[in-house]
Write an enzyme that holds these catalytic residues in place. Structure first.
Site, mmCIF file in Angstrom:
data_model
loop_
_atom_site.group_PDB
_atom_site.id
_atom_site.type_symbol
_atom_site.label_atom_id
_atom_site.label_comp_id
_atom_site.label_asym_id
_atom_site.label_seq_id
_atom_site.Cartn_x
_atom_site.Cartn_y
_atom_site.Cartn_z
ATOM 1 C CB SER A 1 -0.902 -0.005 1.232
ATOM 2 O OG SER A 1 -0.137 -0.276 2.388
ATOM 3 C CB THR B 1 -4.010 5.468 7.705
ATOM 4 O OG1 THR B 1 -4.170 4.420 6.751
ATOM 5 C CG2 THR B 1 -4.302 4.943 9.099
ATOM 6 N N GLY B 2 -6.711 5.682 6.050
ATOM 7 C CA GLY B 2 -8.101 5.303 5.809
ATOM 8 C C GLY B 2 -8.580 5.938 4.512
ATOM 9 C CB THR C 1 -1.484 5.987 4.540
ATOM 10 O OG1 THR C 1 -2.276 6.081 3.375
ATOM 11 C CG2 THR C 1 -0.478 7.106 4.583
ATOM 12 N NE ARG D 1 -8.356 8.898 -3.712
ATOM 13 C CZ ARG D 1 -7.793 8.502 -2.581
ATOM 14 N NH1 ARG D 1 -6.523 8.148 -2.561
ATOM 15 N NH2 ARG D 1 -8.490 8.442 -1.473
ATOM 16 C CB THR E 1 -0.355 6.406 0.825
ATOM 17 O OG1 THR E 1 -1.268 5.331 0.675
ATOM 18 C CG2 THR E 1 -0.906 7.629 0.121
HETATM 19 N N1 ASP Z 1 -5.516 7.663 3.102
HETATM 20 C C1 ASP Z 1 -5.057 7.007 1.916
HETATM 21 C C2 ASP Z 1 -5.788 7.544 0.717
HETATM 22 O O1 ASP Z 1 -6.967 7.756 0.795
HETATM 23 C C3 ASP Z 1 -5.192 5.537 1.949
HETATM 24 C C4 ASP Z 1 -4.840 4.857 3.241
HETATM 25 O O2 ASP Z 1 -4.577 5.435 4.241
HETATM 26 O O3 ASP Z 1 -4.811 3.667 3.280
HETATM 27 O O4 ASP Z 1 -5.174 7.683 -0.306
#
Ligand code: ASP
Length: 291
Positions: free
Chosen positions: A51, A200-201, A149, A177, A167
């Site tokens: 990731s 993260t998320g 991330t 994006r 990330t």
């Molecule tokens: N926050 C990151 C994103 O939306 C992804 C992640 O944290 O896993 O690109």
């Protein structure tokens, strides 16, 4: 000023290895900014972490587009790159943007050209595993929503703070994006006099509330890092009228070296190293540990 106890914290269990690299900088009296960059690069270089960086999740075109940012609390400088292709260490490129101190954000081709001028190598970031993963997603009707991330926060022995975030973003994202991770105030924020936060998320859910900025403002107004993370997640839950079918998690660190972490869903953990033990901690979970 008296020496402070250094500390480093990083999201997810792969934060343990990242912390190790950051700690080797901090324990020698190195700067928090160098520590967070060193930590992030370990994760970026590891193809088994799917990731972040090399071997990260491809977008819907099968291309790995990376997002990263760094903030230095000592100087207040920031650097960020988004949708960067072909460079495995976007955090180091963001650091170069920070050092030039002319612009803050570079994206896409411009970011890549900048990196090449700075001596970074162009390479194919897809590994056999990431290419195979992508081929499997194409056969399915809906893609795995992979994410995770690495976000790092550190305080050095001078008491200075820094943060980094890097990330490949949401798996199978649209080309171009940009998530929260390179967006100052959303995926990360830091004020050297107060503290920092990194998340993260699902990035869109962090961008729409200026999440990391809000956490730092909560700390400025007197909240502990833990309470500030929880308060932000309450705000997110309210915004979505209690319907939380996505993950969002934050860690925060203040100038005094206090820290915290919280998440909307189970499963979030973060690694903390303050010299004694590099250990994983569960983030407090909304609905279970706080409301
Ligand atoms: N926050 C990151 C994103 O939306 C992804 C992640 O944290 O896993 O690109």
């Amino acid at each position: 000023m008296a020496k402070q106890n250094p500390i480093i914290l990083s999201t997810w269990n792969f934060g343990l290895q990242a912390n190790q690299a950051g700690w080797s900088v901090l324990k020698e009296g190195g700067a928090a900014l160098d520590a967070v960059e060193a930590a992030a690069s370990v994760t970026e270089n590891d193809p088994s972490i799917t990731s972040v960086g090399y071997g990260g999740y491809p977008n819907e075109d099968g291309v790995i587009q990376l997002d990263a940012a760094v903030i230095d609390g000592k100087t207040g400088r920031m650097g960020s790159v988004a949708a960067l292709e072909g460079i495995r260490n976007p955090c180091a490129v963001a650091r170069k943007v920070l050092e030039k101190n002319k612009h803050i954000y570079l994206v896409g081709e411009g970011a890549q050209n900048f990196a090449l001028k700075e001596g970074f190598q162009l390479e194919n970031l897809n590994t056999p595993q990431s290419a195979q993963w992508y081929a499997e997603q194409l056969k399915k009707r809906s893609a795995d929503q992979g994410h995770d991330t690495i976000g790092v926060l550190a305080r050095d022995e001078e008491g200075e703070l820094a943060t980094a975030c890097t990330t490949s973003g949401l798996a199978m994202k649209w080309a171009g994006r940009v998530g929260d991770s390179p967006i100052i105030g959303a995926g990360l924020y830091l004020d050297g006099k107060i503290g920092g936060a990194v998340g993260t998320g699902v990035g869109e859910r962090a961008i729409e509330v200026c999440a990391s900025f809000a956490i730092v403002e909560f700390m400025r107004n007197g909240m502990s890092p833990q309470n500030a993370c929880e308060e932000l997640l309450r705000r997110v839950v309210n915004r979505h009228r209690g319907r939380i079918d996505f993950q969002l998690a934050f860690i925060a660190l203040n100038r005094e070296g206090r820290f915290g972490g919280a998440a909307l869903q189970e499963g979030f953990e973060y690694a903390v190293y303050a010299g004694d033990e590099n250990a994983l901690r569960p983030g407090a979970v909304y609905g279970r540990d706080f409301q």
